[in-house]
Design an enzyme around this catalytic site. Structure first.
Site, PDB file in Angstrom:
ATOM      1  N   LYS A 228     -52.996  -5.193   6.192  1.00 29.76           N
ATOM      2  CA  LYS A 228     -52.489  -5.431   4.827  1.00 29.76           C
ATOM      3  C   LYS A 228     -51.030  -5.871   4.824  1.00 29.76           C
ATOM      4  CE  LYS A 228     -56.023  -3.158   2.181  1.00 29.76           C
ATOM      5  NZ  LYS A 228     -56.510  -2.017   1.431  1.00 29.76           N
ATOM      6  N   ARG A 263     -61.133   2.235   7.647  1.00 28.90           N
ATOM      7  CA  ARG A 263     -61.771   0.955   7.319  1.00 28.90           C
ATOM      8  C   ARG A 263     -60.929  -0.145   7.941  1.00 28.90           C
ATOM      9  NH1 ARG A 263     -61.327  -3.018   3.589  1.00 28.90           N
ATOM     10  NH2 ARG A 263     -63.250  -3.893   2.742  1.00 28.90           N
TER      11      ARG A 263
HETATM   12  N1  HH2 Z   1     -59.360  -2.625   0.785  1.00 29.72           N
HETATM   13  C1  HH2 Z   1     -59.910  -3.835   0.543  1.00 29.72           C
HETATM   14  C2  HH2 Z   1     -61.232  -3.927   0.066  1.00 29.72           C
HETATM   15  N2  HH2 Z   1     -61.972  -2.826  -0.143  1.00 29.72           N
HETATM   16  N3  HH2 Z   1     -62.188  -0.476  -0.115  1.00 29.72           N
HETATM   17  C3  HH2 Z   1     -61.661   0.733   0.106  1.00 29.72           C
HETATM   18  N4  HH2 Z   1     -62.383   1.840  -0.116  1.00 29.72           N
HETATM   19  N5  HH2 Z   1     -60.370   0.892   0.557  1.00 29.72           N
HETATM   20  C4  HH2 Z   1     -59.555  -0.183   0.790  1.00 29.72           C
HETATM   21  O1  HH2 Z   1     -58.378   0.016   1.168  1.00 29.72           O
HETATM   22  C5  HH2 Z   1     -60.095  -1.489   0.573  1.00 29.72           C
HETATM   23  C6  HH2 Z   1     -61.443  -1.596   0.101  1.00 29.72           C
HETATM   24  C7  HH2 Z   1     -59.115  -5.075   0.777  1.00 29.72           C
HETATM   25  O2  HH2 Z   1     -59.219  -5.507   2.103  1.00 29.72           O
HETATM   26  P1  HH2 Z   1     -60.242  -6.606   2.639  1.00 29.72           P
HETATM   27  O3  HH2 Z   1     -61.664  -6.224   2.402  1.00 29.72           O
HETATM   28  O4  HH2 Z   1     -59.915  -6.869   4.054  1.00 29.72           O
HETATM   29  O5  HH2 Z   1     -59.863  -7.911   1.847  1.00 29.72           O
HETATM   30  P2  HH2 Z   1     -60.471  -8.620   0.541  1.00 29.72           P
HETATM   31  O6  HH2 Z   1     -60.433  -7.667  -0.587  1.00 29.72           O
HETATM   32  O7  HH2 Z   1     -59.550  -9.797   0.338  1.00 29.72           O
HETATM   33  O8  HH2 Z   1     -61.880  -9.042   0.836  1.00 29.72           O
END
Ligand code: HH2
Length: 286
Positions: A228, A263
């Site tokens: 992040k 995660r």
């Molecule tokens: N962060 C993201 C998405 N979903 N769910 C939980 N429970 N906790 C988190 O910190 C979290 C999440 C954002 O990261 P990412 O999936 O890599 O990116 P994007 O939302 O751009 O798909």
């Protein structure tokens, strides 16, 4: 349906097992902040899923809508169209895989559970769709409840808290109470402070530093800090996929402070770090 039931049991076992749980991220989106467009094809997605399981992921979290700062929502139909074929493809090759789906929509959740997903990850903590809680209650599946201030489109504009740790803790306690009152089993709940969701650098650091305040609520805690932007603010590493070392630092500290679920995009590095941290923390000194 036998397969689904068995994997829901396995998902439940993960929440109660003593060790850390590594959750491999699989974004089936064109616009996720670090892996957008990489796994839109179900075949490529299933291959990456198998690779993450091979590296030691205990479960996978599949997302069909990016929630990065500034992102736009997609329709439920589009989300289902992205996610369901990938769940089916992964389970055809790895029927034992525990799959969580990153959605706040009850229709997507239902379709995903029917396709064999065994956990739900709701970044709105059941505020996004009033029918979500009954889907979870009926499926008797684990659910991740995450804190977010505002919504993805604008959440990073000017996040403000008087006491970020206290406010996030109180929010998660209230959401857990709401879910229990609606019939969700307490042992099926996982709480997440939502790193980067309506939080500036200082907010993220305060939450990680004081994670025990959230762990003390008595539910397993998930941390999603992988790659992040706040890591770039500290290290200067601009390319998201190069933020592995910074991510590992968050994993080590959060594990020491009591987090259970991690995660992450980079499964092998985080799995190794957890093994070494666990050995340091738990091997009795001579
Ligand atoms: N962060 C993201 C998405 N979903 N769910 C939980 N429970 N906790 C988190 O910190 C979290 C999440 C954002 O990261 P990412 O999936 O890599 O990116 P994007 O939302 O751009 O798909």
């Amino acid at each position: 349906m036998g397969r689904t039931a068995r994997n829901t049991d396995r998902a439940g076992t993960l929440t109660t097992s003593p060790g850390p749980v590594v959750v491999g991220i699989l974004n089936v989106t064109p616009d996720s902040f670090s892996d957008g467009g990489d796994f839109l094809d179900p075949e490529a997605a299933a291959e990456h899923a198998a690779a993450m399981l091979g590296e030691g992921a205990d479960m996978l979290d599949i997302g069909g809508e990016s929630t990065r700062p500034g992102s736009d929502p997609v329709s439920q139909e589009e989300e289902i169209r992205r996610v369901v074929p990938v769940i089916e493809r992964i389970l055809a090759v790895r029927p034992e895989a525990v799959i969580s789906v990153d959605t706040y929509r009850s229709g997507t959740a239902t379709a995903a559970l029917e396709a064999g997903a065994s956990l739900l990850n709701d970044v709105t903590a059941l505020r996004g769709d009033s029918r979500m809680v009954s889907v979870i209650e009926e499926a008797e599946c684990p659910v991740i409840l995450m804190h977010m201030q505002g919504e993805p489109k604008t959440m990073q504009k000017d996040p403000y808290y008087q006491d970020v740790v206290g406010e996030v803790r109180d929010f998660l306690a209230e959401r857990a109470e709401y879910a229990v009152a609606a019939g969700v089993r307490p042992q099926n709940m996982i709480l997440d402070p939502g790193i980067g969701f309506g939080k500036n650098l200082e907010h993220n650091l305060a939450l990680l530093r004081n994670l025990d305040a959230i762990v003390d609520l008595g539910f397993p805690v998930l941390i999603g800090a992988s790659r992040k932007r706040f890591i770039e603010r500290i290290t200067g590493v601009q390319v998201a996929r190069d933020r592995v070392s910074g991510t590992v630092a968050t994993t080590v500290l959060a594990f020491e402070r009591g987090a259970k679920f991690f995660r992450v995009h980079d499964v092998a590095a985080n799995r190794e770090a957890l093994a070494v941290t666990g050995a340091m923390l738990h091997t009795p000194r001579r």
